[in-house]
Every structure is written in C-alpha cells, then in structure tokens.
Design a protein around this motif. Structure first.
Motif, PDB file in Angstrom:
ATOM      1  N   LEU A  32     -24.392 -33.863  -1.239  1.00 41.08           N
ATOM      2  CA  LEU A  32     -23.501 -35.154  -1.770  1.00 41.08           C
ATOM      3  C   LEU A  32     -24.771 -36.081  -1.586  1.00 41.08           C
ATOM      4  N   HIS A  36     -24.988 -37.291  -6.112  1.00 42.58           N
ATOM      5  CA  HIS A  36     -25.216 -38.958  -6.191  1.00 42.58           C
ATOM      6  C   HIS A  36     -25.946 -39.193  -7.345  1.00 42.58           C
ATOM      7  N   SER A  49     -18.575 -39.099  -5.591  1.00 44.16           N
ATOM      8  CA  SER A  49     -19.689 -38.772  -4.398  1.00 44.16           C
ATOM      9  C   SER A  49     -19.832 -39.741  -3.114  1.00 44.16           C
TER      10      SER A  49
END
Length: 112
Positions: A32, A36, A49
């Motif tokens: 994640l 991001h 995200s």
C-alpha cells in the motif's frame, strides 16, 4: 494516469489485497505504501491507498492509524491535484507533509 503507471499501481494494490486477505498486514501495508507513492497525484488512486491503510488500521486495532488515515483520506480528496509530498509513503509513521526518496524501481514509472 498513464497506462504503465496505472498498471504498476494496480499490481501493488493486488499484492496488498492478497496479503490483506491472508492476514499478513505488514506485507499488505508495504505494498500500500508503494501504491501510495505511485498514485498520490491522482485523487482516486490516492484515496484508495489510504482507504486500504485505514482498513489495516481497523484490523490491527491501531487507533493512531485509523485516525491518521481518516484525516489523510480527506486530504487526498482535497489536495491530490494541487500538491503532494513526492515519495511520501502515506502511513502515520511519517509526517503527511514530508517528501521522501522514491524507491529506485518506482522512480522510472514516475519519471515517464
């Protein structure tokens, strides 16, 4: 979002969701963070995200992560198109305003 960047973002999200499903929240969060970095200049990927980071905060019962991600979700909706701290990984373990070095393997995707 250019196709190459979109595919890389989607791949990182798929890795994150796969690890989330099996309960490996550390590995999920790692992917994640990478998603991001790739998606933070685009409202929907940026918010996605943070949404998944929030879900991990809830699963791990981290009040800090939950509160931080709620705030970051709002900020991602309002500011993604205006300004983002490049390279920021998006978790509450770093300042939401801090620019960070971009991992080498992601740098070329963002340079395009």
């Amino acid at each position: 979002m250019k196709l190459k960047l979109k595919r890389a973002f989607q791949a990182e999200m798929q890795h994150a969701m796969r690890y989330y499903k099996i309960g490996d929240y550390t590995a999920a969060f790692y992917h994640l963070e990478r998603s991001h970095i790739l998606g933070q200049s685009y409202v929907i990927p940026h918010t996605k995200s943070h949404w998944w980071m929030l879900k991990i905060g809830l699963k791990t019962k981290s009040g800090k992560e939950v509160l931080g991600q709620l705030m970051r979700i709002l900020a991602s909706i309002l500011f993604s198109r205006l300004w983002v701290p490049i390279g920021n990984t998006g978790g509450t373990n770093v300042s939401p305003l801090k620019a960070m070095p971009i991992p080498q393997d992601l740098r070329s995707l963002l340079d395009d």
